[in-house]
Scaffold this motif. Structure first.
Motif, mmCIF file in Angstrom:
data_model
loop_
_atom_site.group_PDB
_atom_site.id
_atom_site.type_symbol
_atom_site.label_atom_id
_atom_site.label_comp_id
_atom_site.label_asym_id
_atom_site.label_seq_id
_atom_site.Cartn_x
_atom_site.Cartn_y
_atom_site.Cartn_z
ATOM 1 N N ILE A 114 0.837 -1.204 0.000
ATOM 2 C CA ILE A 114 0.000 0.000 0.000
ATOM 3 C C ILE A 114 0.872 1.255 0.000
ATOM 4 O O ILE A 114 0.656 2.176 -0.787
ATOM 5 C CB ILE A 114 -0.963 0.001 1.212
ATOM 6 C CG1 ILE A 114 -2.041 -1.077 1.033
ATOM 7 C CG2 ILE A 114 -1.592 1.377 1.415
ATOM 8 C CD1 ILE A 114 -2.875 -1.350 2.265
ATOM 9 N N ILE A 115 1.862 1.274 0.870
ATOM 10 C CA ILE A 115 2.717 2.452 0.999
ATOM 11 C C ILE A 115 3.531 2.710 -0.268
ATOM 12 O O ILE A 115 3.805 3.863 -0.606
ATOM 13 C CB ILE A 115 3.642 2.302 2.225
ATOM 14 C CG1 ILE A 115 2.815 2.451 3.493
ATOM 15 C CG2 ILE A 115 4.769 3.322 2.212
ATOM 16 C CD1 ILE A 115 3.560 2.102 4.745
ATOM 17 N N HIS A 116 3.885 1.672 -0.974
ATOM 18 C CA HIS A 116 4.703 1.840 -2.167
ATOM 19 C C HIS A 116 3.884 2.000 -3.452
ATOM 20 O O HIS A 116 4.443 1.999 -4.543
ATOM 21 C CB HIS A 116 5.689 0.672 -2.300
ATOM 22 C CG HIS A 116 6.744 0.713 -1.244
ATOM 23 N ND1 HIS A 116 6.745 -0.138 -0.170
ATOM 24 C CD2 HIS A 116 7.803 1.544 -1.075
ATOM 25 C CE1 HIS A 116 7.774 0.157 0.612
ATOM 26 N NE2 HIS A 116 8.431 1.169 0.085
ATOM 27 N N ASP A 117 2.567 2.150 -3.321
ATOM 28 C CA ASP A 117 1.708 2.346 -4.479
ATOM 29 C C ASP A 117 0.911 3.626 -4.279
ATOM 30 O O ASP A 117 -0.048 3.673 -3.502
ATOM 31 C CB ASP A 117 0.776 1.144 -4.639
ATOM 32 C CG ASP A 117 -0.042 1.180 -5.917
ATOM 33 O OD1 ASP A 117 -0.211 2.273 -6.503
ATOM 34 O OD2 ASP A 117 -0.526 0.103 -6.326
ATOM 35 N N ALA A 118 1.295 4.685 -4.973
ATOM 36 C CA ALA A 118 0.663 6.006 -4.809
ATOM 37 C C ALA A 118 -0.837 5.974 -5.096
ATOM 38 O O ALA A 118 -1.573 6.850 -4.626
ATOM 39 C CB ALA A 118 1.349 7.028 -5.706
ATOM 40 N N LYS A 121 -3.045 5.906 -1.812
ATOM 41 C CA LYS A 121 -2.734 6.951 -0.831
ATOM 42 C C LYS A 121 -3.837 7.075 0.230
ATOM 43 O O LYS A 121 -3.572 7.421 1.374
ATOM 44 C CB LYS A 121 -2.503 8.285 -1.530
ATOM 45 C CG LYS A 121 -1.805 9.288 -0.667
ATOM 46 C CD LYS A 121 -1.243 10.417 -1.498
ATOM 47 C CE LYS A 121 -0.483 11.373 -0.641
ATOM 48 N NZ LYS A 121 0.939 11.167 -0.614
ATOM 49 N N VAL A 122 -5.053 6.755 -0.159
ATOM 50 C CA VAL A 122 -6.183 6.833 0.763
ATOM 51 C C VAL A 122 -5.990 5.888 1.967
ATOM 52 O O VAL A 122 -6.541 6.131 3.039
ATOM 53 C CB VAL A 122 -7.513 6.542 0.022
ATOM 54 C CG1 VAL A 122 -7.606 5.094 -0.409
ATOM 55 C CG2 VAL A 122 -8.707 6.944 0.859
ATOM 56 N N LEU A 123 -5.175 4.850 1.803
ATOM 57 C CA LEU A 123 -4.945 3.894 2.891
ATOM 58 C C LEU A 123 -3.564 4.042 3.550
ATOM 59 O O LEU A 123 -3.204 3.237 4.405
ATOM 60 C CB LEU A 123 -5.118 2.460 2.385
ATOM 61 C CG LEU A 123 -6.526 2.080 1.936
ATOM 62 C CD1 LEU A 123 -6.549 0.663 1.387
ATOM 63 C CD2 LEU A 123 -7.516 2.227 3.074
ATOM 64 N N PHE A 128 0.399 3.080 7.839
ATOM 65 C CA PHE A 128 1.411 3.630 8.739
ATOM 66 C C PHE A 128 1.073 3.338 10.200
ATOM 67 O O PHE A 128 1.947 2.986 10.987
ATOM 68 C CB PHE A 128 1.564 5.142 8.528
ATOM 69 C CG PHE A 128 2.630 5.495 7.535
ATOM 70 C CD1 PHE A 128 3.846 6.018 7.950
ATOM 71 C CD2 PHE A 128 2.428 5.297 6.178
ATOM 72 C CE1 PHE A 128 4.834 6.331 7.030
ATOM 73 C CE2 PHE A 128 3.400 5.614 5.251
ATOM 74 C CZ PHE A 128 4.611 6.127 5.678
ATOM 75 N N ARG A 129 -0.196 3.498 10.551
ATOM 76 C CA ARG A 129 -0.600 3.211 11.940
ATOM 77 C C ARG A 129 -0.336 1.747 12.287
ATOM 78 O O ARG A 129 0.106 1.432 13.381
ATOM 79 C CB ARG A 129 -2.065 3.566 12.163
ATOM 80 C CG ARG A 129 -2.317 5.050 12.179
ATOM 81 C CD ARG A 129 -3.715 5.396 12.662
ATOM 82 N NE ARG A 129 -3.978 6.806 12.499
ATOM 83 C CZ ARG A 129 -3.514 7.750 13.289
ATOM 84 N NH1 ARG A 129 -2.747 7.438 14.304
ATOM 85 N NH2 ARG A 129 -3.804 9.017 13.073
ATOM 86 N N ILE A 161 3.343 10.092 12.298
ATOM 87 C CA ILE A 161 3.416 8.714 12.807
ATOM 88 C C ILE A 161 4.853 8.213 12.727
ATOM 89 O O ILE A 161 5.382 7.637 13.688
ATOM 90 C CB ILE A 161 2.458 7.791 12.023
ATOM 91 C CG1 ILE A 161 1.005 8.174 12.297
ATOM 92 C CG2 ILE A 161 2.705 6.324 12.371
ATOM 93 C CD1 ILE A 161 -0.007 7.525 11.356
ATOM 94 N N ALA A 162 5.494 8.434 11.585
ATOM 95 C CA ALA A 162 6.883 7.992 11.392
ATOM 96 C C ALA A 162 7.813 8.701 12.379
ATOM 97 O O ALA A 162 8.676 8.059 12.991
ATOM 98 C CB ALA A 162 7.324 8.245 9.955
ATOM 99 N N ASP A 163 7.644 10.004 12.537
ATOM 100 C CA ASP A 163 8.471 10.766 13.486
ATOM 101 C C ASP A 163 8.338 10.214 14.902
ATOM 102 O O ASP A 163 9.332 9.987 15.585
ATOM 103 C CB ASP A 163 8.071 12.247 13.494
ATOM 104 C CG ASP A 163 8.721 13.059 12.390
ATOM 105 O OD1 ASP A 163 9.766 12.619 11.871
ATOM 106 O OD2 ASP A 163 8.181 14.128 12.061
#
Length: 170
Positions: A114-118, A121-123, A128-129, A161-163
Motif C-alpha cells: 500500500i505504501i509503495h503504491d501512490a 494513498k487513501v490507505l 502507517f498506523r 506517525i513515522a516521526d
C-alpha cells in the motif's frame, strides 16, 4: 471523571454487560486491579500478581469488519489492488483489517504494498498506523525512507506517525 477513583462503577458496569455476567470477580478484586492500573499509570510501582501482557490486540474495527472482508488470498488482494475504484478501496481496507487480526505477517506485506503504491494513498495512514505497532528495523527503514523521500507537509499524518515511531525507538 476519573474511573480509576470509582472501582465500584466499573464493577457495576461489568456486571451489567452480557459477557461479564459470568464473571466471578468481586468488587475487592476490581479495586485491586484498578489500584494496580493506577500504579502503573502513575509509574509508582509494578503491579503485583497481574500480567498485563505485551500482546498486540486488534482495534474494534478490525474485529467488526473482518467478516466483511471475505477471501483474503493473495490472488484476491492482487485483483482488488488492480481495480482501483471506490469499491476496491473499501474492500482493500476490510482485507487489511482482517489480515491485521488474523494474519499479521500478511498484513505487514500488504502495508508495504500500500505504501509503495501512490494509487492507494487513501490507505497510507491506516498502513502507517499498523506498521507503527511493529518493532522492527524494517519498519524503521520504511519510515526513514518516507521521511527522506516525501515533501515536508506539517499536516502529513504519516510523517507524524513515522516521526513519533522513530523518536520512541529504543
Amino acid at each position: 471523571m476519573n474511573l480509576f477513583r470509582k472501582p465500584e462503577r466499573i464493577y457495576k458496569y461489568l456486571k451489567k454487560t452480557s459477557d461479564s455476567r459470568k464473571s466471578k470477580l468481586e468488587i475487592q478484586e476490581v479495586e485491586k486491579i484498578v489500584h494496580d492500573c493506577r500504579n502503573v499509570w502513575l509509574h509508582e510501582n509494578e503491579p503485583v500478581g497481574i500480567d498485563f501482557g505485551k500482546g498486540k490486540y486488534p482495534d474494534y474495527l478490525s474485529i467488526a469488519f473482518s467478516d466483511l472482508a471475505g477471501d483474503v488470498s493473495d490472488e484476491r488482494i492482487r485483483e482488488v489492488m488492480a481495480r482501483r475504484d471506490d469499491k476496491a478501496e473499501f474492500e482493500l481496507e476490510m482485507i487489511f483489517k482482517k489480515l491485521q487480526y488474523q494474519e499479521p505477517d500478511k498484513a505487514f506485506e500488504l502495508a508495504k504494498k500500500i505504501i509503495h503504491d501512490a494509487n492507494w494513498k487513501v490507505l497510507f495512514e491506516e498502513a502507517f498506523r499498523y506498521l507503527a505497532t511493529i518493532d522492527s528495523t524494517e519498519v524503521e527503514d520504511i519510515f526513514i525512507a518516507y521521511l527522506i523521500d516525501s515533501d515536508y507537509d506539517s499536516k502529513d499524518i504519516c510523517r507524524k506517525i513515522a516521526d513519533e515511531y522513530l523518536n520512541n525507538r529504543s
